[in-house]
Design a protein around this motif. Structure first.
Motif, PDB file in Angstrom:
ATOM      1  N   GLU A 186       0.873  -1.334  -0.150  1.00  0.00           N
ATOM      2  CA  GLU A 186      -0.014  -0.156  -0.048  1.00  0.00           C
ATOM      3  C   GLU A 186       0.899   1.145  -0.020  1.00  0.00           C
ATOM      4  OE1 GLU A 186      -2.751   0.202   2.926  1.00  0.00           O
ATOM      5  OE2 GLU A 186      -3.355  -2.022   2.901  1.00  0.00           O
ATOM      6  N   MET A 187       0.492   2.246  -0.900  1.00  0.00           N
ATOM      7  CA  MET A 187       1.251   3.617  -0.856  1.00  0.00           C
ATOM      8  C   MET A 187       1.179   4.263   0.620  1.00  0.00           C
ATOM      9  SD  MET A 187       1.361   6.661  -3.809  1.00  0.00           S
ATOM     10  CE  MET A 187       2.834   7.756  -3.622  1.00  0.00           C
ATOM     11  N   PHE A 188       1.982   4.822   0.956  1.00  0.00           N
ATOM     12  CA  PHE A 188       2.302   5.459   2.375  1.00  0.00           C
ATOM     13  C   PHE A 188       1.460   6.882   2.226  1.00  0.00           C
ATOM     14  CE2 PHE A 188       6.209   6.307  -0.305  1.00  0.00           C
ATOM     15  CZ  PHE A 188       5.989   7.703  -0.731  1.00  0.00           C
ATOM     16  N   ILE A 189       1.025   7.343   3.333  1.00  0.00           N
ATOM     17  CA  ILE A 189       0.446   8.656   3.557  1.00  0.00           C
ATOM     18  C   ILE A 189       1.535   9.880   3.465  1.00  0.00           C
ATOM     19  CG2 ILE A 189      -1.256  10.212   5.009  1.00  0.00           C
ATOM     20  CD1 ILE A 189      -2.624   7.248   5.785  1.00  0.00           C
ATOM     21  N   TYR A 190       1.108  10.932   2.797  1.00  0.00           N
ATOM     22  CA  TYR A 190       2.504  11.698   2.929  1.00  0.00           C
ATOM     23  C   TYR A 190       1.429  13.282   2.849  1.00  0.00           C
ATOM     24  CZ  TYR A 190       1.792  12.225  -2.150  1.00  0.00           C
ATOM     25  OH  TYR A 190       1.054  12.710  -3.403  1.00  0.00           O
ATOM     26  N   TRP A 191       2.407  14.075   3.353  1.00  0.00           N
ATOM     27  CA  TRP A 191       2.256  15.579   2.986  1.00  0.00           C
ATOM     28  C   TRP A 191       3.327  16.070   2.261  1.00  0.00           C
ATOM     29  CZ3 TRP A 191       4.901  19.696   4.751  1.00  0.00           C
ATOM     30  CH2 TRP A 191       4.412  21.054   4.584  1.00  0.00           C
ATOM     31  N   LYS A 192       3.058  17.126   1.211  1.00  0.00           N
ATOM     32  CA  LYS A 192       4.137  17.650   0.403  1.00  0.00           C
ATOM     33  C   LYS A 192       4.118  19.345   0.666  1.00  0.00           C
ATOM     34  CE  LYS A 192       5.663  17.829  -4.266  1.00  0.00           C
ATOM     35  NZ  LYS A 192       5.367  17.619  -5.623  1.00  0.00           N
ATOM     36  N   ARG A 193       5.086  19.878   0.947  1.00  0.00           N
ATOM     37  CA  ARG A 193       5.077  21.315   0.951  1.00  0.00           C
ATOM     38  C   ARG A 193       5.058  21.940  -0.299  1.00  0.00           C
ATOM     39  NH1 ARG A 193       9.179  25.252   2.901  1.00  0.00           N
ATOM     40  NH2 ARG A 193      10.584  23.336   3.026  1.00  0.00           N
ATOM     41  N   GLY A 194       4.493  22.968  -0.700  1.00  0.00           N
ATOM     42  CA  GLY A 194       4.102  23.604  -2.000  1.00  0.00           C
ATOM     43  C   GLY A 194       5.373  23.858  -2.627  1.00  0.00           C
ATOM     44  N   ILE A 195       6.397  23.126  -3.071  1.00  0.00           N
ATOM     45  CA  ILE A 195       7.649  23.247  -3.448  1.00  0.00           C
ATOM     46  C   ILE A 195       7.970  22.113  -4.265  1.00  0.00           C
ATOM     47  CG2 ILE A 195      10.088  23.681  -3.036  1.00  0.00           C
ATOM     48  CD1 ILE A 195       9.591  24.815  -0.577  1.00  0.00           C
ATOM     49  N   ASP A 196       8.356  22.749  -5.725  1.00  0.00           N
ATOM     50  CA  ASP A 196       8.654  21.738  -6.820  1.00  0.00           C
ATOM     51  C   ASP A 196       9.676  20.494  -6.369  1.00  0.00           C
ATOM     52  OD1 ASP A 196       6.234  22.250  -8.285  1.00  0.00           O
ATOM     53  OD2 ASP A 196       7.363  23.590  -9.473  1.00  0.00           O
ATOM     54  N   LYS A 197      10.690  21.363  -6.039  1.00  0.00           N
ATOM     55  CA  LYS A 197      12.108  20.691  -5.674  1.00  0.00           C
ATOM     56  C   LYS A 197      11.935  20.054  -4.215  1.00  0.00           C
ATOM     57  CE  LYS A 197      16.375  19.401  -7.007  1.00  0.00           C
ATOM     58  NZ  LYS A 197      16.588  18.379  -8.008  1.00  0.00           N
ATOM     59  N   ILE A 198      11.843  18.732  -3.989  1.00  0.00           N
ATOM     60  CA  ILE A 198      12.074  18.109  -2.946  1.00  0.00           C
ATOM     61  C   ILE A 198      13.426  17.717  -2.557  1.00  0.00           C
ATOM     62  CG2 ILE A 198      11.374  15.934  -1.478  1.00  0.00           C
ATOM     63  CD1 ILE A 198       8.569  16.169  -3.184  1.00  0.00           C
ATOM     64  N   LYS A 199      13.998  18.089  -1.609  1.00  0.00           N
ATOM     65  CA  LYS A 199      15.286  17.709  -0.962  1.00  0.00           C
ATOM     66  C   LYS A 199      15.216  17.020   0.088  1.00  0.00           C
ATOM     67  CE  LYS A 199      17.442  21.846  -3.162  1.00  0.00           C
ATOM     68  NZ  LYS A 199      18.111  23.117  -2.992  1.00  0.00           N
ATOM     69  N   LYS A 200      14.508  17.318   1.044  1.00  0.00           N
ATOM     70  CA  LYS A 200      14.465  16.562   2.581  1.00  0.00           C
ATOM     71  C   LYS A 200      13.210  15.933   2.796  1.00  0.00           C
ATOM     72  CE  LYS A 200      17.053  18.397   5.695  1.00  0.00           C
ATOM     73  NZ  LYS A 200      17.522  19.415   6.830  1.00  0.00           N
ATOM     74  N   VAL A 201      13.145  14.763   3.235  1.00  0.00           N
ATOM     75  CA  VAL A 201      12.232  14.019   3.592  1.00  0.00           C
ATOM     76  C   VAL A 201      12.279  13.483   5.115  1.00  0.00           C
ATOM     77  CG1 VAL A 201      10.839  11.917   3.136  1.00  0.00           C
ATOM     78  CG2 VAL A 201      11.839  12.964   1.164  1.00  0.00           C
ATOM     79  N   ILE A 202      11.444  13.564   5.792  1.00  0.00           N
ATOM     80  CA  ILE A 202      11.272  12.941   7.280  1.00  0.00           C
ATOM     81  C   ILE A 202      10.010  11.813   7.091  1.00  0.00           C
ATOM     82  CG2 ILE A 202      10.989  13.422   9.714  1.00  0.00           C
ATOM     83  CD1 ILE A 202      12.140  16.129   9.382  1.00  0.00           C
ATOM     84  N   ILE A 203      10.482  10.769   7.635  1.00  0.00           N
ATOM     85  CA  ILE A 203       9.619   9.616   7.989  1.00  0.00           C
ATOM     86  C   ILE A 203       9.236   9.650   9.309  1.00  0.00           C
ATOM     87  CG2 ILE A 203       9.067   7.234   7.477  1.00  0.00           C
ATOM     88  CD1 ILE A 203      11.242   7.271   5.334  1.00  0.00           C
ATOM     89  N   LEU A 204       8.011   9.399   9.858  1.00  0.00           N
ATOM     90  CA  LEU A 204       7.463   9.473  11.063  1.00  0.00           C
ATOM     91  C   LEU A 204       6.868   8.112  11.315  1.00  0.00           C
ATOM     92  CD1 LEU A 204       8.351  11.748  12.430  1.00  0.00           C
ATOM     93  CD2 LEU A 204       7.129  12.577  10.281  1.00  0.00           C
TER      94      LEU A 204
END
Length: 357
Positions: A186-204
């Motif tokens: 199953e795909m994970f639940i996520y929240w994305k800040r309104g920025i096209d370039k994703i550099k940093k991810v935090i997994i809780l």
């Protein structure tokens, strides 16, 4: 009633490919045939079932399993039974088998003709038809391909409530790739800040902490020096498989991936399994969050029912040692030895607002 008993015997062998059955399975089958309990009783009910079973025994079709218990009815019957199969020399047309042998390996069936039944043959024809067109077919999920070939989307599940023989691929020496199917998580639940370039991810690891981090990020508040573009709710161990979906959002090779979970054996196990699974990626602990958790975790919560693997602890300790944070490593070891834990939910939204202290 006897005719329905013999129908059950024939259908049971073909569908389940097992010889042993429960008395309740037979009775439920006959109740279904008669359209419910009332129809079953109108046709003689248990006494007719008893007579039908005795006739099947006399004709050598079934036998009681002696070690099983009686059912408590009058007259009594054993609760477990076995179907007596006559010697089988194979039911399949050898010429048809030869025609399909260019794509299917029938050697197992030649050694075990007892598996040559009408249901398996239908599956065989479906598989052969697929393999003939394989190069022109698209990849599908395990469930989609199972429904197509075996009329049951869960046919190939290893853990099922109903016990069926679903080892046909093993008998044919075929694998998922041969049938162009994948087992997706199953795909994970996520929240994305309104920025096209994703550099940093935090997994809780846990749901509550995910939402506390999300609230902070929505306000533009950094979390112990980190302001990620993407937050992922790991759902405990599920992240180990579900993280493969990250490629649908961003190229993972370009990411700094931070993980924050509970301070306990399971949390450490999840992190080690996750990092080892995706060893080509830049994955580390959100170390400052763990430091904060150790600082405020004055109450040590009991750790009950979790398996402890010293490899998991050492894996986390190595990361603390590499950051010259051995004093915090000692705190982790003490918690481990005392069977205590600190849940990550202590880092709530209110605590995040107070900042790195």
């Amino acid at each position: 009633m006897y005719n329905n008993v013999t129908k059950f015997i024939k259908n049971y062998i073909e569908k389940n490919k097992r010889k042993r059955f429960e008395l309740d399975e037979l009775e439920d089958y006959i109740i279904h045939i008669y359209g419910g309990k009332s129809g079953y009783e109108k046709n003689g009910g248990y006494l007719e079932l008893y007579a039908g079973i005795l006739k099947a025994v006399d004709e050598g079709k079934i036998r009681a399993i002696k070690s099983s218990n009686y059912n408590g009815m009058n007259p009594p019957l054993k609760t477990k039974w076995e179907i007596i199969q006559k010697e089988s020399f194979g039911q399949w047309d050898k010429n048809e088998m030869l025609k399909m042998s260019d794509l299917l390996d029938f050697r197992y069936y030649e050694r075990h003709p007892e598996y040559e039944n009408s249901v398996e043959w239908e599956y065989m024809r479906n598989i052969y038809s697929f393999l003939k067109e394989r190069d022109n077919r698209e990849w599908a999920s395990l469930e989609e391909r199972s429904l197509e070939l075996f009329y049951d989307e869960k046919f190939l599940y290893s853990k099922r409530k109903d016990k069926i023989d679903n080892k046909i691929l093993t008998r044919l020496s075929l694998d998922y790739e041969d049938l162009k199917m994948k087992k997706y998580g199953e795909m994970f639940i996520y929240w994305k800040r309104g920025i096209d370039k994703i550099k940093k991810v935090i997994i809780l690891e846990n749901h509550s902490t995910f939402f506390s981090y999300k609230r902070a990020c929505e306000m533009g508040i950094d979390i112990f020096g980190d302001l990620p573009e993407l937050l992922i709710f790991g759902q405990g161990k599920k992240i180990i498989n579900s993280f493969s979906f990250i490629e649908e959002l961003v190229s993972p090779l370009e990411l700094e991936i931070l993980y924050f979970g509970d301070i306990d054996p399971e949390g450490f196990m999840i992190y080690r399994s996750f990092k080892e699974r995706y060893k080509d990626l830049n994955i580390n602990l959100q170390i400052k969050a763990y430091m904060q958790l150790l600082k405020i975790g004055s109450r040590k919560y009991p750790c009950v029912g979790q398996r402890k693997n010293i490899r998991d602890l050492n894996f986390v300790l190595d990361e603390f040692h590499a950051r010259f944070l051995d004093e915090y490593g000692e705190m982790l070891k003490n918690l481990w030895n005392e069977d205590r834990r600190i849940p990550q939910e202590l880092i709530n939204y209110e605590y995040i607002l107070k900042g790195d202290r």
